[in-house]
Motif scaffolding. Structure first.
Motif, PDB file in Angstrom:
ATOM      1  N   TRP A 224      46.305  19.697  31.875  1.00  0.00           N
ATOM      2  CA  TRP A 224      45.375  19.067  32.804  1.00  0.00           C
ATOM      3  C   TRP A 224      44.215  20.003  33.123  1.00  0.00           C
ATOM      4  O   TRP A 224      44.392  21.212  33.240  1.00  0.00           O
ATOM      5  CB  TRP A 224      46.092  18.690  34.097  1.00  0.00           C
ATOM      6  CG  TRP A 224      46.983  17.485  33.943  1.00  0.00           C
ATOM      7  CD1 TRP A 224      48.332  17.472  33.775  1.00  0.00           C
ATOM      8  CD2 TRP A 224      46.567  16.121  33.950  1.00  0.00           C
ATOM      9  NE1 TRP A 224      48.790  16.188  33.661  1.00  0.00           N
ATOM     10  CE2 TRP A 224      47.731  15.336  33.775  1.00  0.00           C
ATOM     11  CE3 TRP A 224      45.330  15.482  34.087  1.00  0.00           C
ATOM     12  CZ2 TRP A 224      47.685  13.943  33.738  1.00  0.00           C
ATOM     13  CZ3 TRP A 224      45.282  14.101  34.048  1.00  0.00           C
ATOM     14  CH2 TRP A 224      46.453  13.340  33.877  1.00  0.00           C
ATOM     15  N   ARG A 225      43.030  19.419  33.258  1.00  0.00           N
ATOM     16  CA  ARG A 225      41.821  20.168  33.610  1.00  0.00           C
ATOM     17  C   ARG A 225      41.108  19.460  34.768  1.00  0.00           C
ATOM     18  O   ARG A 225      41.201  18.242  34.928  1.00  0.00           O
ATOM     19  CB  ARG A 225      40.863  20.253  32.415  1.00  0.00           C
ATOM     20  CG  ARG A 225      41.471  20.836  31.149  1.00  0.00           C
ATOM     21  CD  ARG A 225      41.704  22.341  31.251  1.00  0.00           C
ATOM     22  NE  ARG A 225      42.401  22.859  30.091  1.00  0.00           N
ATOM     23  CZ  ARG A 225      41.815  23.336  29.004  1.00  0.00           C
ATOM     24  NH1 ARG A 225      40.494  23.318  28.916  1.00  0.00           N
ATOM     25  NH2 ARG A 225      42.520  23.814  27.997  1.00  0.00           N
ATOM     26  N   GLU A 226      40.362  20.242  35.532  1.00  0.00           N
ATOM     27  CA  GLU A 226      39.517  19.666  36.571  1.00  0.00           C
ATOM     28  C   GLU A 226      38.341  18.954  35.915  1.00  0.00           C
ATOM     29  O   GLU A 226      37.792  19.413  34.917  1.00  0.00           O
ATOM     30  CB  GLU A 226      38.988  20.758  37.498  1.00  0.00           C
ATOM     31  CG  GLU A 226      40.073  21.486  38.291  1.00  0.00           C
ATOM     32  CD  GLU A 226      40.643  20.647  39.416  1.00  0.00           C
ATOM     33  OE1 GLU A 226      40.047  19.581  39.714  1.00  0.00           O
ATOM     34  OE2 GLU A 226      41.659  21.048  39.991  1.00  0.00           O
ATOM     35  N   GLY A 227      37.939  17.829  36.490  1.00  0.00           N
ATOM     36  CA  GLY A 227      36.791  17.114  35.983  1.00  0.00           C
ATOM     37  C   GLY A 227      35.486  17.687  36.511  1.00  0.00           C
ATOM     38  O   GLY A 227      35.479  18.595  37.354  1.00  0.00           O
ATOM     39  N   SER A 228      34.365  17.156  36.029  1.00  0.00           N
ATOM     40  CA  SER A 228      33.055  17.629  36.453  1.00  0.00           C
ATOM     41  C   SER A 228      32.013  16.548  36.196  1.00  0.00           C
ATOM     42  O   SER A 228      32.110  15.804  35.218  1.00  0.00           O
ATOM     43  CB  SER A 228      32.673  18.904  35.694  1.00  0.00           C
ATOM     44  OG  SER A 228      31.334  19.274  35.957  1.00  0.00           O
ATOM     45  N   TRP A 229      31.015  16.478  37.057  1.00  0.00           N
ATOM     46  CA  TRP A 229      29.873  15.594  36.849  1.00  0.00           C
ATOM     47  C   TRP A 229      28.640  16.411  36.467  1.00  0.00           C
ATOM     48  O   TRP A 229      27.517  15.946  36.584  1.00  0.00           O
ATOM     49  CB  TRP A 229      29.571  14.792  38.120  1.00  0.00           C
ATOM     50  CG  TRP A 229      30.680  13.928  38.596  1.00  0.00           C
ATOM     51  CD1 TRP A 229      31.336  14.026  39.777  1.00  0.00           C
ATOM     52  CD2 TRP A 229      31.270  12.804  37.915  1.00  0.00           C
ATOM     53  NE1 TRP A 229      32.300  13.047  39.898  1.00  0.00           N
ATOM     54  CE2 TRP A 229      32.281  12.285  38.765  1.00  0.00           C
ATOM     55  CE3 TRP A 229      31.040  12.200  36.681  1.00  0.00           C
ATOM     56  CZ2 TRP A 229      33.060  11.187  38.407  1.00  0.00           C
ATOM     57  CZ3 TRP A 229      31.827  11.111  36.325  1.00  0.00           C
ATOM     58  CH2 TRP A 229      32.814  10.605  37.184  1.00  0.00           C
ATOM     59  N   ALA A 230      28.838  17.620  35.999  1.00  0.00           N
ATOM     60  CA  ALA A 230      27.725  18.506  35.653  1.00  0.00           C
ATOM     61  C   ALA A 230      26.804  17.844  34.641  1.00  0.00           C
ATOM     62  O   ALA A 230      27.256  17.227  33.678  1.00  0.00           O
ATOM     63  CB  ALA A 230      28.250  19.819  35.086  1.00  0.00           C
ATOM     64  N   GLY A 231      25.507  17.961  34.897  1.00  0.00           N
ATOM     65  CA  GLY A 231      24.527  17.426  33.966  1.00  0.00           C
ATOM     66  C   GLY A 231      24.172  15.969  34.192  1.00  0.00           C
ATOM     67  O   GLY A 231      23.349  15.417  33.469  1.00  0.00           O
ATOM     68  N   ILE A 232      24.776  15.338  35.210  1.00  0.00           N
ATOM     69  CA  ILE A 232      24.468  13.941  35.505  1.00  0.00           C
ATOM     70  C   ILE A 232      23.876  13.872  36.907  1.00  0.00           C
ATOM     71  O   ILE A 232      24.531  14.240  37.883  1.00  0.00           O
ATOM     72  CB  ILE A 232      25.715  13.040  35.430  1.00  0.00           C
ATOM     73  CG1 ILE A 232      26.453  13.242  34.102  1.00  0.00           C
ATOM     74  CG2 ILE A 232      25.316  11.577  35.594  1.00  0.00           C
ATOM     75  CD1 ILE A 232      27.736  12.446  33.996  1.00  0.00           C
TER      76      ILE A 232
END
Length: 231
Positions: free
Chosen positions: A160-168
């Protein structure tokens, strides 16, 4: 982190996600990956497609414009409602867990998951039984984040990994977690499901040449097609 948390977070972020996709705020999709998945599907010359995790329906609309009959399914009701309002394709609220248990009654020339296989166990169950939805001569196509694109010193192993909204540029709340798989694991999931890998495409950014995604195209072995039992 869990499959259930993924659904909760996507329910919370359905509106900004719809805006981000429709306003072209995700550069990699606009420049590379959207066209790549459409091309991979249309190379099969399908008459019908099951779009699993269709979101707000962009892919279903793109394929419908090419005279393909598309059923788009997603677990998030707000996304399905947005897709219906935009038209182009048929839509239904069906989760990947339900699909893995046989919730859809049709077969399709192509079943596709475009950046929608984010979960843990549910993904394995879905792939294990996907053959029941594929017509003879059909294919299962997955586009997902390239396993080699994970930087920052992250360990190259499943988990499992943390999600990200980077770049949006959009007003998102907390991102959904996701389950990372190595390329070897993706290949193994196909093989365990009786899917013969016919193509594996890697996409890269046109300017930086950074890895973006992989597209796996698999066709069921004949013995698998004849097996209609649940996984």
């Amino acid at each position: 982190m869990s499959d259930r948390l993924i659904i909760e977070r996507w329910n919370q972020n359905s509106a900004p996600w719809t805006s981000a996709v429709r306003e072209g705020r995700i550069e990699s999709r606009v420049r590379v990956t959207d066209a790549a998945i459409v091309d991979a599907i249309m190379q099969r010359k399908p008459g019908s497609v099951l779009d699993i995790g269709c979101g707000e329906g962009w892919l279903a609309r793109a394929l419908s414009a090419l005279d393909v009959d598309v059923l788009g399914i997603d677990v998030v009701p707000a996304l399905i409602e947005s897709a219906r309002q935009a038209k182009g394709g048929r839509y239904a609220v069906i989760s990947q867990e339900e699909l893995a248990r046989g919730a859809a009654a049709e077969r399709f020339d192509v079943c596709v998951c475009n950046f929608s296989l984010l979960g843990g166990d549910v993904v394995e169950h879905l792939i294990a039984g996907i053959h029941r939805y594929i017509n003879p001569g059909g294919a299962f196509i997955v586009q997902t984040l390239h396993p080699g694109s994970i930087g920052g010193g992250a360990e190259y192993r499943d988990g499992w990994r943390e999600g990200s909204w980077a770049g949006i540029d959009a007003a998102f709340s907390e991102p959904a977690p996701w389950y990372f798989r190595t390329l070897q694991t993706w290949v193994s999931l196909y093989r365990k499901a009786g899917l013969r890998i016919e193509a594996l495409q890697e996409t890269t950014h046109p300017d930086t040449h950074a890895l973006l995604s992989i597209i796996l195209v698999g066709a069921p072995e004949r013995a698998t097609l004849l097996d209609t039992t649940a996984p």
